[in-house]
Design a protein around this motif. Sequence first.
Motif, PDB file in Angstrom:
ATOM      1  N   PHE A 125       0.856  -1.172   0.000  1.00 33.25           N
ATOM      2  CA  PHE A 125       0.000   0.000   0.000  1.00 33.25           C
ATOM      3  C   PHE A 125       0.902   1.234   0.000  1.00 33.25           C
ATOM      4  O   PHE A 125       1.865   1.320   0.760  1.00 33.25           O
ATOM      5  N   ARG A 126       0.605   2.177  -0.869  1.00 32.29           N
ATOM      6  CA  ARG A 126       1.484   3.332  -1.053  1.00 32.29           C
ATOM      7  C   ARG A 126       1.453   4.214   0.191  1.00 32.29           C
ATOM      8  O   ARG A 126       0.419   4.734   0.585  1.00 32.29           O
ATOM      9  N   SER A 127       2.627   4.395   0.804  1.00 35.22           N
ATOM     10  CA  SER A 127       2.762   5.245   1.993  1.00 35.22           C
ATOM     11  C   SER A 127       3.578   6.493   1.689  1.00 35.22           C
ATOM     12  O   SER A 127       3.675   7.379   2.548  1.00 35.22           O
ATOM     13  N   MET A 128       4.175   6.559   0.496  1.00 38.55           N
ATOM     14  CA  MET A 128       4.977   7.710   0.084  1.00 38.55           C
ATOM     15  C   MET A 128       4.277   8.430  -1.080  1.00 38.55           C
ATOM     16  O   MET A 128       3.538   7.820  -1.857  1.00 38.55           O
ATOM     17  N   ARG A 129       4.558   9.696  -1.205  1.00 37.49           N
ATOM     18  CA  ARG A 129       3.968  10.471  -2.288  1.00 37.49           C
ATOM     19  C   ARG A 129       4.550  10.047  -3.635  1.00 37.49           C
ATOM     20  O   ARG A 129       5.690   9.576  -3.716  1.00 37.49           O
ATOM     21  N   VAL A 130       3.777  10.239  -4.667  1.00 38.45           N
ATOM     22  CA  VAL A 130       4.225   9.931  -6.021  1.00 38.45           C
ATOM     23  C   VAL A 130       5.463  10.771  -6.343  1.00 38.45           C
ATOM     24  O   VAL A 130       5.501  11.972  -6.067  1.00 38.45           O
ATOM     25  N   GLY A 131       6.484  10.146  -6.906  1.00 37.52           N
ATOM     26  CA  GLY A 131       7.719  10.848  -7.247  1.00 37.52           C
ATOM     27  C   GLY A 131       8.828  10.693  -6.227  1.00 37.52           C
ATOM     28  O   GLY A 131       9.947  11.187  -6.446  1.00 37.52           O
TER      29      GLY A 131
END
Length: 256
Positions: A125-131
Motif C-alpha cells: 500500500f502506497r505510503s509515500m507520495r508519487v515521485g
Amino acid sequence: MPNSWAVIQFLKAVSRKLLLMTILPNHSSGLRSNIVAMGIVQIGNYVIPLITLPYLTRTSQGWLVRNVGTMKRLTDIFLALLATLLLILPILLVAVLVRLTSPGPVLYWSDRVGRGNRIFRMPKFRSMRVGTPAVATHLLNNPAIHLTPIGSFLRRSSLDELPQLWSILIGDMSFVGPRPALFNQDDLVALRTQAGVHELQPGLTGWAQINGRDELPIPEKVALDVEYLQRQSFWFDLRIIGLTALKVVRSDGVSH
C-alpha cells in the motif's frame, strides 16, 4: 560429533578471521552425505558463520529433506488464503483511505531481489507520495516530507505490507524469510550472495525483522539472515510469526 549449530557457536567464539574447515562424513553410520564445508567470515565488526549442511539419503530423512520446501509452500498458501479471508475488510478499508488521502495509485510496486537474485515486483500500500526516489527509506534526506497523510500510520502498523499476501500466493515470497532487498541495494545483495542467503525465499517477515528491523546495519542484518538459514524449521517459522505480531502491536524497529 557436536551438532553443526554448536560448532558454529564455537567457531564464532574463537575466531574473528576467515576460517575454513572440512568435516568428513561418518560412513559407519549408514548415511551418505556430502562433505560439510564450514567457515567464519568477518565483515566490518560482524562475524558471519557459513555452512553447507550434508544431504542425508536414508529413506525417511531423505524424504523429509527433499519435501521440506513443498511443505513450507503448502503452509504459505494456506496461511495466505486464511489471512486474506480474515483481513479482507481492513484491506479494502486501507485501499480506500490511501486513494482518498493522496493522489496516485493505491499500490506501489517496487522491484525486489528474490530467490536466486531474481528480480520480481512486490506490492505495498502506497505510503509515500508519487515521485519519491526509489531508495531505502533511511537513505532519503528527510523521509517525513515524502510520507502521505496516513503513510506513517501504515508503516508503523505494517498495514502497508498486506498486499504482499498476493506475492506469497503466487510464489514470489514466503511468510518467513529474509526481507527482499531493493533492486539497487547492491551491498545487501552482495553480502547475502556471499553467505548463501540469496537461495532462501524472501519473506513477509524474518528473523532480522524481529531483531531490529529498520534499525539494523546491513552486516548485522545479513548475520541474522544466516542464522535463520541455519536454524530454519516449521517451529522456528511459527515462533518468528508470533514474535512479529508482538512487534507490530508495539511498532518496534520502525524508523519512519
